[in-house]
Design a protein around this motif. Structure first.
Motif, PDB file in Angstrom:
ATOM      1  N   ASP A 136    -131.134  -0.304  22.495  1.00  0.00           N
ATOM      2  CA  ASP A 136    -130.724   0.975  23.069  1.00  0.00           C
ATOM      3  C   ASP A 136    -129.221   1.138  22.866  1.00  0.00           C
ATOM      4  OD1 ASP A 136    -131.693   3.311  24.683  1.00  0.00           O
ATOM      5  OD2 ASP A 136    -130.074   2.640  25.988  1.00  0.00           O
ATOM      6  N   ARG A 159    -134.096  12.283  31.701  1.00  0.00           N
ATOM      7  CA  ARG A 159    -133.558  12.200  30.337  1.00  0.00           C
ATOM      8  C   ARG A 159    -134.672  12.196  29.296  1.00  0.00           C
ATOM      9  NH1 ARG A 159    -129.834   7.030  30.847  1.00  0.00           N
ATOM     10  NH2 ARG A 159    -131.413   6.502  32.399  1.00  0.00           N
ATOM     11  N   ASN A 190    -135.156   8.979  26.738  1.00  0.00           N
ATOM     12  CA  ASN A 190    -135.105   7.716  27.460  1.00  0.00           C
ATOM     13  C   ASN A 190    -136.499   7.102  27.449  1.00  0.00           C
ATOM     14  OD1 ASN A 190    -133.377   5.902  28.829  1.00  0.00           O
ATOM     15  ND2 ASN A 190    -134.356   6.432  30.767  1.00  0.00           N
ATOM     16  N   LYS A 194    -129.343   8.013  21.815  1.00  0.00           N
ATOM     17  CA  LYS A 194    -129.962   9.157  22.484  1.00  0.00           C
ATOM     18  C   LYS A 194    -129.093  10.412  22.465  1.00  0.00           C
ATOM     19  CE  LYS A 194    -130.670   6.921  26.422  1.00  0.00           C
ATOM     20  NZ  LYS A 194    -130.576   5.461  26.242  1.00  0.00           N
TER      21      LYS A 194
END
Length: 316
Positions: A171, A278, A282, A188
């Motif tokens: 991530d 999100r 997410n 993201k």
């Protein structure tokens, strides 16, 4: 005029971040778009039926929390600002063949980040804040020091529970973990526009599960990258779009193979808006890991009182 509502909770900012260098500003990165397709032939690329999901997916993430702002006084009485922080990193192992997932490893660290040259570890009972000397004591430097230690901890847990045919999803940017096999970075938010306008239009035309061709991206470090749209109900131009990247040490065809595998895999983990503010970026296992890691950081109020006690002993 057309209006779009971004699906993210405003408390998290937006998925297309216009802070600092806005999304409309051109990046100084070097972009080579011809890795998979020549620039004039760029188009959305759908998933391939002959590219299966890997049997195992590992997802790595970390969390951090500032427990207290600190002042550290040297023997000469000169005070130095500091931050006491707790941070944790972990990995979720998803066995897609069995349909089960669990935390395969997690570690917690605490640190005292300060420019004081004489700072030492702070120990109270079973709690230890390891001293990290920083070059300056401004807020950006101190928080950057926390983030650097968190990134190092994420790198340390990334190698846990690997198998021969898995996919490792980090991530955030892959930097510092490019050496790990079958690893991709998962970004993201989009703070700058890397692609020229004629290629960026391909991003906004992506349907769910489609990606852009692979391109090579060079900033302070090189990597391959591609944009992928996750399933989302929003029709905003960048809704559900993530950037995925892999090591520039791979051959071009190996990067393309990872791009196809990511497109076959990541949409499965997209979150839903009614569960995650999100969503869809997410990913569900990441959200669960974040909750687990935050619980491992300990009670913030108790740690704050612990630091007050330590200050009376060490500094007061």
């Amino acid at each position: 005029m057309r209006l779009y509502v971004d699906g993210w909770d405003p408390g998290y900012g937006t998925s297309f971040d216009n802070s600092g260098d806005g999304p409309a500003s051109a990046s100084s990165a070097q972009v080579a778009p011809d890795v998979e397709l020549p620039a004039p032939d760029w188009r959305p690329i759908g998933p391939r039926g002959d590219v299966p999901m890997p049997p195992t997916v590992l997802l790595v993430d970390g969390v951090r929390r500032i427990d207290a702002g600190m002042w550290v006084a040297d023997d000469d009485g000169v005070p130095h600002r500091g931050l006491a922080a707790s941070y944790a990193a972990g990995v979720v192992r998803c066995d897609l063949e069995r349909g089960v997932a669990g935390v395969a490893g997690a570690q917690v660290r605490r640190g005292l980040f300060t420019s004081s040259p004489t700072a030492t570890d702070v120990r109270v009972g079973t709690v230890t804040y390891t001293a990290h000397q920083m070059g300056r004591d401004d807020q950006a430097t101190l928080t950057g020091g926390v983030q650097a230690q968190l990134a190092a901890l994420e790198a340390a847990v990334s190698g846990e529970s690997r198998s021969d045919d898995d996919l490792l999803v980090v991530d955030g940017p892959l930097r510092g973990r490019q050496h790990l096999p079958r690893a991709v970075g998962y970004i993201k938010t989009h703070r700058v526009e890397y692609l020229p306008a004629e290629l960026a239009g391909v991003v906004t035309r992506l349907e769910a599960g489609e990606r852009t061709p692979v391109f090579r991206l060079g900033t302070t470090w090189d990597r391959y990258a591609w944009y992928l749209r996750l399933p989302t109900a929003s029709r905003a131009p960048w809704a559900g779009v993530v950037r995925v990247e892999c090591s520039a040490e791979l051959a071009g065809d190996e990067a393309v193979a990872l791009a196809y595998r990511s497109a076959a895999t990541l949409p499965r983990f997209a979150s839903s808006a009614y569960k995650d503010p999100r969503a869809p970026q997410n990913l569900v296992p990441i959200a669960g890991l974040e909750r687990r890691l935050r619980s491992m950081l300990g009670d913030a109020r108790l740690l704050y009182r612990t630091l007050i006690l330590a200050a009376r002993t060490v500094i007061g």
